[in-house]
Design a protein around this motif. Sequence first.
Motif, PDB file in Angstrom:
ATOM      1  N   VAL A 252       0.837  -1.191   0.000  1.00  0.00           N
ATOM      2  CA  VAL A 252       0.000   0.000   0.000  1.00  0.00           C
ATOM      3  C   VAL A 252       0.881   1.252   0.000  1.00  0.00           C
ATOM      4  O   VAL A 252       0.560   2.266  -0.598  1.00  0.00           O
ATOM      5  N   MET A 253       2.002   1.144   0.658  1.00  0.00           N
ATOM      6  CA  MET A 253       2.868   2.318   0.813  1.00  0.00           C
ATOM      7  C   MET A 253       4.306   1.827   0.928  1.00  0.00           C
ATOM      8  O   MET A 253       4.563   0.736   1.430  1.00  0.00           O
ATOM      9  N   THR A 254       5.254   2.630   0.437  1.00  0.00           N
ATOM     10  CA  THR A 254       6.660   2.268   0.581  1.00  0.00           C
ATOM     11  C   THR A 254       7.487   3.541   0.720  1.00  0.00           C
ATOM     12  O   THR A 254       6.946   4.646   0.786  1.00  0.00           O
ATOM     13  N   LYS A 255       8.802   3.370   0.795  1.00  0.00           N
ATOM     14  CA  LYS A 255       9.671   4.556   0.885  1.00  0.00           C
ATOM     15  C   LYS A 255       9.513   5.390  -0.379  1.00  0.00           C
ATOM     16  O   LYS A 255       9.535   4.851  -1.482  1.00  0.00           O
ATOM     17  N   SER A 256       9.432   6.688  -0.193  1.00  0.00           N
ATOM     18  CA  SER A 256       9.180   7.527  -1.367  1.00  0.00           C
ATOM     19  C   SER A 256      10.320   7.427  -2.384  1.00  0.00           C
ATOM     20  O   SER A 256      10.073   7.448  -3.590  1.00  0.00           O
TER      21      SER A 256
ATOM     22  N   TYR B 170       0.115   5.790   8.656  1.00  0.00           N
ATOM     23  CA  TYR B 170      -0.090   4.338   8.590  1.00  0.00           C
ATOM     24  C   TYR B 170      -1.531   3.990   8.954  1.00  0.00           C
ATOM     25  O   TYR B 170      -2.136   3.105   8.355  1.00  0.00           O
ATOM     26  N   LEU B 171      -2.067   4.702   9.926  1.00  0.00           N
ATOM     27  CA  LEU B 171      -3.442   4.412  10.360  1.00  0.00           C
ATOM     28  C   LEU B 171      -4.444   4.682   9.245  1.00  0.00           C
ATOM     29  O   LEU B 171      -5.348   3.895   8.994  1.00  0.00           O
ATOM     30  N   LYS B 172      -4.260   5.817   8.567  1.00  0.00           N
ATOM     31  CA  LYS B 172      -5.271   6.182   7.578  1.00  0.00           C
ATOM     32  C   LYS B 172      -5.254   5.237   6.380  1.00  0.00           C
ATOM     33  O   LYS B 172      -6.238   5.125   5.657  1.00  0.00           O
ATOM     34  N   ARG B 173      -4.124   4.549   6.173  1.00  0.00           N
ATOM     35  CA  ARG B 173      -4.058   3.605   5.050  1.00  0.00           C
ATOM     36  C   ARG B 173      -4.360   2.174   5.489  1.00  0.00           C
ATOM     37  O   ARG B 173      -4.225   1.231   4.718  1.00  0.00           O
ATOM     38  N   GLU B 174      -4.715   2.031   6.758  1.00  0.00           N
ATOM     39  CA  GLU B 174      -5.090   0.726   7.324  1.00  0.00           C
ATOM     40  C   GLU B 174      -4.033  -0.331   7.041  1.00  0.00           C
ATOM     41  O   GLU B 174      -4.327  -1.443   6.582  1.00  0.00           O
ATOM     42  N   ILE B 175      -2.798   0.040   7.309  1.00  0.00           N
ATOM     43  CA  ILE B 175      -1.672  -0.880   7.106  1.00  0.00           C
ATOM     44  C   ILE B 175      -1.796  -2.043   8.098  1.00  0.00           C
ATOM     45  O   ILE B 175      -2.049  -1.833   9.287  1.00  0.00           O
ATOM     46  N   ASP B 176      -1.617  -3.261   7.622  1.00  0.00           N
ATOM     47  CA  ASP B 176      -1.689  -4.390   8.570  1.00  0.00           C
ATOM     48  C   ASP B 176      -0.334  -5.057   8.791  1.00  0.00           C
ATOM     49  O   ASP B 176      -0.222  -6.017   9.559  1.00  0.00           O
TER      50      ASP B 176
ATOM     51  N   PRO C  77       1.168  -4.137  13.391  1.00  0.00           N
ATOM     52  CA  PRO C  77       2.341  -5.018  13.528  1.00  0.00           C
ATOM     53  C   PRO C  77       3.514  -4.460  12.720  1.00  0.00           C
ATOM     54  O   PRO C  77       3.354  -4.110  11.547  1.00  0.00           O
ATOM     55  N   ALA C  78       4.646  -4.365  13.378  1.00  0.00           N
ATOM     56  CA  ALA C  78       5.854  -3.873  12.697  1.00  0.00           C
ATOM     57  C   ALA C  78       6.986  -4.852  12.966  1.00  0.00           C
ATOM     58  O   ALA C  78       7.252  -5.198  14.118  1.00  0.00           O
ATOM     59  N   ILE C  79       7.604  -5.328  11.910  1.00  0.00           N
ATOM     60  CA  ILE C  79       8.688  -6.303  12.080  1.00  0.00           C
ATOM     61  C   ILE C  79       9.997  -5.726  11.553  1.00  0.00           C
ATOM     62  O   ILE C  79      10.012  -4.838  10.703  1.00  0.00           O
ATOM     63  N   VAL C  80      11.075  -6.252  12.095  1.00  0.00           N
ATOM     64  CA  VAL C  80      12.419  -5.843  11.668  1.00  0.00           C
ATOM     65  C   VAL C  80      13.029  -7.007  10.901  1.00  0.00           C
ATOM     66  O   VAL C  80      13.104  -8.125  11.415  1.00  0.00           O
TER      67      VAL C  80
ATOM     68  N   LYS D 183       5.688   3.117  18.684  1.00  0.00           N
ATOM     69  CA  LYS D 183       4.540   3.869  18.150  1.00  0.00           C
ATOM     70  C   LYS D 183       3.595   2.935  17.397  1.00  0.00           C
ATOM     71  O   LYS D 183       2.380   3.038  17.506  1.00  0.00           O
ATOM     72  N   PHE D 184       4.193   2.021  16.621  1.00  0.00           N
ATOM     73  CA  PHE D 184       3.357   1.058  15.896  1.00  0.00           C
ATOM     74  C   PHE D 184       2.627   0.147  16.885  1.00  0.00           C
ATOM     75  O   PHE D 184       1.438  -0.132  16.729  1.00  0.00           O
TER      76      PHE D 184
END
Lengths: 411, 329
Positions: A104-108, A143-149, A169-172, A162-163
């Motif tokens: 949905v989204m990535t680094k610009s 991230y919230l507005k794009r409903e990132i899962d 969920p945020a993974i490394v 923050k996540f």
Amino acid sequence: MLKKLMLSALIMVITLPLFGCGVSATGAPRTISEETAVVSDKTTVLTDVPGETSIPDLTNATNREITDLVGRVVTIPKDPQRIAPMTGPSYEMVFMLGGQDRIVMTKSGHTTNYPLALLTNPDLANYDGIGANPSSSVNIEDYLKREIDLVIYYLNDNELEKFAAVKIPAIVLTLNTSLFENIDDVKKMTLDEYIYNSTIAVGTLADIFGPDAIAEYEVWKKYNTEKIHMLYDRSHNLSDDQLKSVYWGNTWGENILSSYTLMNRYYEIRLCGGSLVGHEIGNGNFPEVTTEQLFAWDPEIILVDNHGNFPELVIKDMYKEGSKWASLQAVQNKQLHRIPAGIFFMDKGTTTTLMLVWLATIIQPELFSDINVIEEIKYYYKEFYEFELTDEQAQKIIDGWYERVGDEPDL
Amino acid sequence: MIMILFPISLFILSLFLGRYIIPANQILKILGNKFLGMNFDPLWTSAAETVIIQVRLPRAIMAALIGAGLSMSGAAFQGMFQNPLVSPFILGVSAGASFGAAVGLVLELPAIGIQALAFIFGLLAVAITYFLAHIYKSTPILMLVLSGMVVSTFFQAMLSLVKFVADDEEKLPAITFWLMGSLGSIEVDDLLIAIIPIGISMIVLFLLRWKLNVLSMGDRESRSMGVNNELIKTIIIIATTVITSTAVAFCGIIGWVGQVIPHFCRMIVGPDHKVLIPATMLVGAGYLILIDNFCRLLTANEIPLGILTAVVGAPVFAFLLRKTKGGWN
């Protein structure tokens, strides 16, 4: 569906012995010693699929737990569909595993700076892009507005919290950089440990994406393993005199003296028949070697990283007539080489092994004279990205096909 | 005599010290061939010649030049402001130049562009300070100090803003490393550019050293002695600003030199600027050559110059303060 369940069950059963190895009892990051038993077990391919730490409920639960590469146990959706790969290499990893439709989204920077990434995936230009760096501040509303899962993010505790606070969920997927405290630890690494370390990130991601991605990962891992063994078989008996000295510079700023913490690349350079100069230099935020030290090392080969500004100008400046670098043997012998770049910088993401194959032909051309790098790159792109490269495009990759458009950095 | 020998001996020594091992006789022959027209057989490698002629020599000369310039500037300002705690950066030149350089780094300008922006913003900051302080056709010392604080604070905030928006992987390290100061990237061309403004400004300060004695008595006293102190102050501010801006543009922030060296020299030769200015020039040159030698020799990594000048300068300054009990006359 039944097939999917059976495959998942099989993974679960086979990976059961891994659970105690993936993370220590205290939740501390994995260490080489803890993982040795795992990486030496290569009897079953699927045992190498990392990630899971608890038995998922395959019938009802929508979530499951995985352990990321720094030992954090994270609850993620069983089948994440709205993901945000925000670290430098993560877009390419997702793409290789066929997960681009989930993005949905990535680094610009990734949506603009890599012509080949746009050629291989025209949709990339339409993905939402925002800036992200290892220590930049997350605006969680993006991230919230794009409903990132699922977010693939940097090891930055404050931002990861923050996540967690909003239950995204945020993974490394970056190995803990403190895995090796000194160069002796690096030298002690076995080949299996190296292969494990260099493939675990892709394996973890494949495990998240499911059976198709796992199948892709297996093919990819087989390729990597074969290539790394090939490099090792040909180079490990070289005497110290036969190793070519290699320096890796231009990792920030705008000159060749800015460098990585140099021990990071020691093992890989050795695999390619080289000896990394300056590997004794330890950690530090901004290691910059002295001019005179570079003359004292007088490396036979200098690698010019793309992360610093103007890699092409750095090379041009070093080659120009009257340059103070003119007496370095690497300059005299035209042995300055920019790190290749395609969908991403080739030394990162899934292509590190491909970069090593290229590097081996640079460092020990006689030893690897049978390798046609152009064909090797074309094969890789066809096999793993399903993209037919022309010879010219493959050559552009070798020359570093990277055109920074915005300010967005690309690590 | 010792003060003259101090920088000269360190300068010569620095040509013989380095991580690239070159026999002493080869170094002498390289220098002989290059500068004295001798004709020794060049049995050395071209790398050895490059290291001596293009690395060590310009670096040692630049260290001497900047050490001397900053020290003279510090002495001149301390005299003019009648305060031994004053540094050449008090009017905001370092904050302005730092901002300029940071902008240049973020805009990915080449080195000459970064240096130009640092120089221009250094001058601009001091110009703003000067005009803020200029009231009733004069520039009282107190107004100068306060205006300097205002301008420094403003440009530091702007610098923070640039650092905030700079990316963390490339630009921020570059800005941070630049701000720590280094002579590591100095080349012959840099030296040829820097030597003109710094050299001219140093000559100006040297010629005005007599007037500094009068200025150091205070505005009212100097005026009563018939000195056009506004003109002298303006010239001194311009000269010191050119020196410090150029130094910051080429080498980043090198703190404490302009504070410690004048104080140290004042202990030895007294407060008379006729003697103090040349003394600070010599000792400052030697001091920065010495510190820079540590920066390039201690490890394979370049140690930022500003770190060592602060690490050495702060305790030395503290010692001098205790020893002189805060007095300086």
